[in-house]
Design a protein around this motif. Structure first.
Motif, short mmCIF file in Angstrom:
data_model
loop_
_atom_site.label_atom_id
_atom_site.label_comp_id
_atom_site.label_asym_id
_atom_site.label_seq_id
_atom_site.Cartn_x
_atom_site.Cartn_y
_atom_site.Cartn_z
N THR A 5 0.83 -1.21 0.00
CA THR A 5 0.00 0.00 0.00
C THR A 5 0.86 1.25 0.00
O THR A 5 0.63 2.17 -0.79
CB THR A 5 -0.95 0.00 1.22
OG1 THR A 5 -1.77 -1.18 1.17
CG2 THR A 5 -1.84 1.23 1.24
N LYS B 261 1.17 3.92 -3.00
CA LYS B 261 0.77 5.30 -2.70
C LYS B 261 1.89 6.29 -3.04
O LYS B 261 1.62 7.43 -3.42
CB LYS B 261 0.39 5.40 -1.22
CG LYS B 261 -0.45 6.60 -0.89
CD LYS B 261 -0.99 6.50 0.51
CE LYS B 261 -2.30 7.25 0.57
NZ LYS B 261 -3.01 7.04 1.82
N ASN C 208 -9.08 1.44 -0.22
CA ASN C 208 -8.13 2.46 -0.68
C ASN C 208 -8.65 3.14 -1.95
O ASN C 208 -8.07 2.98 -3.03
CB ASN C 208 -6.76 1.80 -0.95
CG ASN C 208 -6.15 1.21 0.31
OD1 ASN C 208 -5.64 1.91 1.16
ND2 ASN C 208 -6.26 -0.11 0.43
N TRP D 9 -8.39 6.00 -3.06
CA TRP D 9 -7.42 6.90 -3.70
C TRP D 9 -6.73 6.21 -4.87
O TRP D 9 -6.29 6.87 -5.80
CB TRP D 9 -6.36 7.38 -2.69
CG TRP D 9 -5.76 6.28 -1.87
CD1 TRP D 9 -6.16 5.86 -0.64
CD2 TRP D 9 -4.66 5.42 -2.25
NE1 TRP D 9 -5.38 4.79 -0.23
CE2 TRP D 9 -4.45 4.50 -1.19
CE3 TRP D 9 -3.84 5.34 -3.37
CZ2 TRP D 9 -3.46 3.53 -1.22
CZ3 TRP D 9 -2.85 4.36 -3.40
CH2 TRP D 9 -2.67 3.47 -2.34
N PHE D 10 -6.64 4.87 -4.82
CA PHE D 10 -5.95 4.16 -5.90
C PHE D 10 -6.64 4.42 -7.24
O PHE D 10 -6.01 4.87 -8.20
CB PHE D 10 -5.85 2.66 -5.61
CG PHE D 10 -5.28 1.90 -6.76
CD1 PHE D 10 -3.94 2.02 -7.09
CD2 PHE D 10 -6.09 1.09 -7.56
CE1 PHE D 10 -3.41 1.34 -8.19
CE2 PHE D 10 -5.57 0.41 -8.64
CZ PHE D 10 -4.23 0.54 -8.96
N LYS D 11 -7.95 4.15 -7.30
CA LYS D 11 -8.64 4.33 -8.59
C LYS D 11 -8.88 5.82 -8.89
O LYS D 11 -8.87 6.22 -10.04
CB LYS D 11 -9.95 3.56 -8.59
CG LYS D 11 -9.72 2.07 -8.80
CD LYS D 11 -10.95 1.36 -9.32
CE LYS D 11 -10.58 -0.06 -9.68
NZ LYS D 11 -11.70 -0.84 -10.13
N GLU D 12 -9.06 6.62 -7.85
CA GLU D 12 -9.35 8.05 -8.07
C GLU D 12 -8.13 8.82 -8.55
O GLU D 12 -8.25 9.71 -9.39
CB GLU D 12 -9.88 8.68 -6.77
CG GLU D 12 -11.26 8.18 -6.37
CD GLU D 12 -11.59 8.48 -4.91
OE1 GLU D 12 -10.81 9.21 -4.24
OE2 GLU D 12 -12.63 7.99 -4.45
N GLU D 13 -6.96 8.50 -8.02
CA GLU D 13 -5.76 9.28 -8.33
C GLU D 13 -4.75 8.50 -9.18
O GLU D 13 -4.31 8.98 -10.22
CB GLU D 13 -5.06 9.72 -7.04
CG GLU D 13 -5.93 10.54 -6.10
CD GLU D 13 -5.37 10.59 -4.69
OE1 GLU D 13 -4.13 10.51 -4.53
OE2 GLU D 13 -6.17 10.69 -3.75
#
Length: 195
Positions: A144, A148, A174, A176-180
């Protein structure tokens, strides 16, 4: 593909070094081309891929292609993507999923393959086995944290989790993985393939 790359590919496809330790037998699965722009280093083929002989020919592959934002046709064009696992053959079933990739493959073949892949602009390290091997002490304490902090490994490497359905819980925890990160991955892939 040039003659030297083709000869190496054929040599790997004939490899049987681990066969006595492989419950399903040897069937090395990879895709290479000396003109490949992006290199994908994964873990090892699953049983479905072992049977078809086509890398990422399963649900994990569909998820990976959605992360990359590419069609099957683009993905399987070896001038776009070279696909090399840490272990080239299906390692067999373990207690909780497939066994780890065979340890013999990467030291035996990867350096020779990298010498042929001089046009690669980005290497995707999928899962902890690829990240441990290529990032060594540079990887973080957990997958992770490594994912990140992907920017720390650019421009050469882009660490990713494995796109297996077994990791959908990780992805839900998590977002943030797909969003960012997936967005940044798609932007980089688009730029490289558009050249």
């Amino acid at each position: 593909m040039n003659r030297e790359t083709e000869a190496l590919y054929k040599e790997i496809k004939r490899c049987t070094i681990c066969e006595p330790k492989l419950s399903a037998g040897a069937n090395p699965v990879l895709t290479v081309n000396d003109r490949s722009k992006i290199l994908i280093i994964g873990q090892a083929p699953g049983m479905k891929v072992h049977l078809s002989g086509i890398p990422w020919d399963d649900q994990s592959g569909r998820e990976l292609r959605s992360w990359l934002g590419v069609t099957e046709e683009t993905f399987y064009d070896s001038e776009n993507f070279a696909i090399i696992p840490m272990g080239f053959c299906y390692p067999g079933k373990g207690k909780s999923g497939d066994l780890p990739p065979r340890a013999e493959c990467a030291p035996l073949w990867h350096e020779r393959l990298m010498a042929q892949l001089q046009k690669v602009e980005l290497t995707l390290l999928i899962g902890r086995y690829a990240q441990s091997y290529y990032l060594m002490e540079g990887k973080r304490r957990s997958l992770t944290e490594t994912v990140k902090n992907y920017q720390d490994y650019l421009p050469s490497y882009f660490p990713l989790p494995h796109p297996s359905p077994r990791n959908f819980i990780w992805m839900a925890k998590n977002p943030w993985f797909k969003e960012e990160i997936v967005r940044e991955l798609q932007n980089r892939v688009d730029r490289i393939l558009d050249k």
